[in-house]
Scaffold this active site. Sequence first.
Site: not given
Ligand SMILES: *Cc1c(COP(=O)(O)O)cnc(C)c1O
Length: 386
Positions: A50, A102, A174, A199
């Site tokens: 961890r 998001y 982000d 992604k």
């Molecule tokens: C999908 C997404 C998230 C969340 O991420 P997860 O891996 O699904 O927890 C956060 N920000 C953006 C821009 C996203 O497309």
Amino acid sequence: MNIYKEIETAFIHGGVNGDDTTGAVNVPIYQTSTYAQELPGIHKGYEYSRTGNPTRAALEALMAELEHGSAGFAFASGLAAISAVLSLFKSGDKVIISSNVYGGTFRLLDKVFKNFSITYSIEDTTNIEQLESRITKEVKAVFIETPANPLLTITDIEAVSKITKKHNILLVVDNTFMTPYLQHPIDFGADIVIHSATKYLGGHSDLIAGIVVVNSEELAEKIGFIQNAAGAILQPFDSFLLIRGIKTLAVRMDRHVENTGRIAEFLRNNKAVKKVYYPEFDDFKGSEINKKQAKNGGAMISFELKENYDINKFFLSLNLIILAESLGGVESLICHPASMTHAAIPCETRQKTGITEGLIRLSTGIENINDLIFDLAQAIERSEIK
Ligand SMILES: *Cc1c(COP(=O)(O)O)cnc(C)c1O
């Protein structure tokens, strides 16, 4: 020591290179929870997975390098990464978020962190003056996405960072939509960069992961502490998959972007389409700012069909492009933000920010462009209400 200068090479050779013990060209999957110690406290740098794991550490070093930060941290999901960043704040603190972040980020603040009296306000971060006027002494961070989800709204990272620096608060970006191949928020003054590595970084729709990269030792210490204390770490196998995915990021992104440009052009010239949101179009609001801070407009687009087209018929008629949440995979994915990715946002707020019932978001994959355009064209044709 600098054996390469370009990011395409860093994707392949950055971070930790291979394995010194065996000569393996890839970092092994250290599938272990614990590590033998010679004497209490005397060990090879790892005590418990961890706290630290060599496969995860290799990914974290790679991401820190790619995002021009001082340290990286890998989490079990993008939201776990965002949750760790929000855990920097305490009761009474407030976070400003841009108006189309998001949906899950909004939900986390609205339904979880609010219970701990960490509040938020939604602001139009494209309006810099207005944004500054909203910074009260409770505000401890501005959290943006650019391009934002799903209308591709562009926020000027540098302009926002001037304000956050002046008020001595954090700028969190982000960077999921752009990846370090297309945009480096830290170069424009961001303090923390977040990724849903699920992604483009992973790129194959086969894992869930999140990344945090910070720009200072102080933040590294804090996020490292939270990562270990709260424990939402990324597992060794998923860390390996992510390192593997990142190696091909540049070639994948080039094709994603090229295909997206072709599709955006096709949609703009189609009589069924009311509007196309795509930062590469010169008449797109914020396209100049995007040019300043990013390599190009990325590979996400949104569009609206005219009223005489049935959106459900359109989704049903697609044969190749998959109706699914998520984005950034090699396969093209399409979604309906109002009922899928942004369903957590109240309808009224959605309408106000332009996430209409007719809005469609497309994550263009790396298939042959002719097949993609053929699929879109036939689905549009079949969805016309006669
Ligand atoms: C999908 C997404 C998230 C969340 O991420 P997860 O891996 O699904 O927890 C956060 N920000 C953006 C821009 C996203 O497309």
